[in-house]
Scaffold this motif. Structure first.
Motif, mmCIF file in Angstrom:
data_model
loop_
_atom_site.group_PDB
_atom_site.id
_atom_site.type_symbol
_atom_site.label_atom_id
_atom_site.label_comp_id
_atom_site.label_asym_id
_atom_site.label_seq_id
_atom_site.Cartn_x
_atom_site.Cartn_y
_atom_site.Cartn_z
ATOM 1 N N TYR A 129 -1.530 2.074 -7.571
ATOM 2 C CA TYR A 129 -0.942 3.387 -7.265
ATOM 3 C C TYR A 129 -1.974 4.325 -6.640
ATOM 4 O O TYR A 129 -1.692 5.013 -5.661
ATOM 5 C CB TYR A 129 -0.365 4.003 -8.548
ATOM 6 N N HIS A 130 -3.174 4.349 -7.197
ATOM 7 C CA HIS A 130 -4.223 5.236 -6.665
ATOM 8 C C HIS A 130 -4.598 4.847 -5.236
ATOM 9 O O HIS A 130 -4.838 5.713 -4.392
ATOM 10 C CB HIS A 130 -5.451 5.223 -7.574
ATOM 11 N N PHE A 131 -4.642 3.548 -4.967
ATOM 12 C CA PHE A 131 -4.885 3.093 -3.600
ATOM 13 C C PHE A 131 -3.741 3.515 -2.683
ATOM 14 O O PHE A 131 -3.965 4.035 -1.586
ATOM 15 C CB PHE A 131 -5.043 1.562 -3.581
ATOM 16 N N LEU A 132 -2.503 3.317 -3.139
ATOM 17 C CA LEU A 132 -1.330 3.621 -2.326
ATOM 18 C C LEU A 132 -1.257 5.098 -1.954
ATOM 19 O O LEU A 132 -0.820 5.444 -0.854
ATOM 20 C CB LEU A 132 -0.061 3.194 -3.077
ATOM 21 N N MET A 133 -1.737 5.958 -2.817
ATOM 22 C CA MET A 133 -1.641 7.401 -2.565
ATOM 23 C C MET A 133 -2.456 7.854 -1.357
ATOM 24 O O MET A 133 -2.197 8.917 -0.795
ATOM 25 C CB MET A 133 -2.032 8.207 -3.810
ATOM 26 N N ARG A 134 -3.406 7.039 -0.905
ATOM 27 C CA ARG A 134 -4.151 7.406 0.304
ATOM 28 C C ARG A 134 -3.257 7.384 1.532
ATOM 29 O O ARG A 134 -3.599 7.943 2.569
ATOM 30 C CB ARG A 134 -5.362 6.502 0.497
ATOM 31 N N TYR A 135 -2.083 6.737 1.435
ATOM 32 C CA TYR A 135 -1.147 6.650 2.559
ATOM 33 C C TYR A 135 -0.057 7.718 2.514
ATOM 34 O O TYR A 135 0.769 7.794 3.415
ATOM 35 C CB TYR A 135 -0.497 5.253 2.605
ATOM 36 N N ARG A 136 -0.060 8.536 1.484
ATOM 37 C CA ARG A 136 0.965 9.572 1.352
ATOM 38 C C ARG A 136 0.760 10.649 2.415
ATOM 39 O O ARG A 136 -0.354 11.086 2.659
ATOM 40 C CB ARG A 136 0.890 10.191 -0.044
ATOM 41 N N GLN A 137 1.852 11.036 3.068
ATOM 42 C CA GLN A 137 1.827 12.047 4.130
ATOM 43 C C GLN A 137 3.060 12.945 3.985
ATOM 44 O O GLN A 137 4.050 12.530 3.397
ATOM 45 C CB GLN A 137 1.868 11.387 5.513
ATOM 46 N N PRO A 138 3.019 14.142 4.556
ATOM 47 C CA PRO A 138 4.190 15.029 4.482
ATOM 48 C C PRO A 138 5.442 14.427 5.119
ATOM 49 O O PRO A 138 6.544 14.697 4.679
ATOM 50 C CB PRO A 138 3.753 16.281 5.244
ATOM 51 N N LYS A 139 5.263 13.588 6.144
ATOM 52 C CA LYS A 139 6.406 12.938 6.793
ATOM 53 C C LYS A 139 6.198 11.431 6.775
ATOM 54 O O LYS A 139 5.074 10.954 6.904
ATOM 55 C CB LYS A 139 6.539 13.409 8.249
ATOM 56 N N ASP A 140 7.293 10.692 6.643
ATOM 57 C CA ASP A 140 7.222 9.233 6.686
ATOM 58 C C ASP A 140 6.884 8.792 8.106
ATOM 59 O O ASP A 140 7.699 8.943 9.011
ATOM 60 C CB ASP A 140 8.567 8.624 6.265
ATOM 61 N N MET A 141 5.679 8.283 8.302
ATOM 62 C CA MET A 141 5.244 7.876 9.634
ATOM 63 C C MET A 141 5.447 6.379 9.860
ATOM 64 O O MET A 141 5.578 5.940 10.977
ATOM 65 C CB MET A 141 3.793 8.255 9.849
ATOM 66 N N ASP A 142 5.431 5.604 8.788
ATOM 67 C CA ASP A 142 5.663 4.166 8.861
ATOM 68 C C ASP A 142 6.152 3.703 7.492
ATOM 69 O O ASP A 142 6.333 4.517 6.584
ATOM 70 C CB ASP A 142 4.400 3.419 9.304
ATOM 71 N N ASP A 143 6.378 2.416 7.340
ATOM 72 C CA ASP A 143 6.951 1.898 6.093
ATOM 73 C C ASP A 143 6.035 2.122 4.890
ATOM 74 O O ASP A 143 6.509 2.427 3.796
ATOM 75 C CB ASP A 143 7.259 0.405 6.233
ATOM 76 N N ILE A 144 4.738 1.962 5.078
ATOM 77 C CA ILE A 144 3.813 2.138 3.945
ATOM 78 C C ILE A 144 3.725 3.606 3.554
ATOM 79 O O ILE A 144 3.674 3.930 2.363
ATOM 80 C CB ILE A 144 2.437 1.516 4.249
ATOM 81 N N THR A 145 3.734 4.499 4.519
ATOM 82 C CA THR A 145 3.742 5.933 4.204
ATOM 83 C C THR A 145 5.012 6.291 3.433
ATOM 84 O O THR A 145 4.950 7.023 2.437
ATOM 85 C CB THR A 145 3.649 6.774 5.492
ATOM 86 N N ALA A 146 6.146 5.770 3.875
ATOM 87 C CA ALA A 146 7.407 6.032 3.170
ATOM 88 C C ALA A 146 7.332 5.488 1.744
ATOM 89 O O ALA A 146 7.753 6.161 0.794
ATOM 90 C CB ALA A 146 8.569 5.406 3.925
ATOM 91 N N PHE A 147 6.787 4.288 1.574
ATOM 92 C CA PHE A 147 6.616 3.688 0.249
ATOM 93 C C PHE A 147 5.737 4.586 -0.627
ATOM 94 O O PHE A 147 6.089 4.896 -1.771
ATOM 95 C CB PHE A 147 6.017 2.291 0.411
#
Length: 72
Positions: free
Chosen positions: A5-23
């Motif tokens: 989860y902590h690793f995944l949070m580096r991909y969090r963005q205000p808008k879904d830019m790709d599938d991993i960001t959306a995830f």
């Protein structure tokens, strides 16, 4: 190894830019997500039962591969 989860949070963005960001964005909103886990099986089972926001489990597999490359 730090939790996935902590690793995944580096991909969090205000808008879904790709599938991993959306995830990452949806996982952030999912209060039941196993935030302390670094177990593929545990997280995969959780997503199969509760991750209706995840359109395709291949997105999780792709994120997991990135996690292993970074943390391994």
């Amino acid at each position: 190894m730090k939790p996935f989860y902590h690793f995944l949070m580096r991909y969090r963005q205000p808008k879904d830019m790709d599938d991993i960001t959306a995830f990452a964005n949806h996982a952030y909103e999912d209060h039941g997500f196993p935030k302390q886990s670094s177990s593929y099986d545990e997280i995969s089972r959780y997503l199969e039962m509760n991750g209706d926001y995840l359109e395709n489990m291949a997105v999780f597999d792709q994120a997991w591969d990135l996690y292993l490359q970074h943390e391994g």
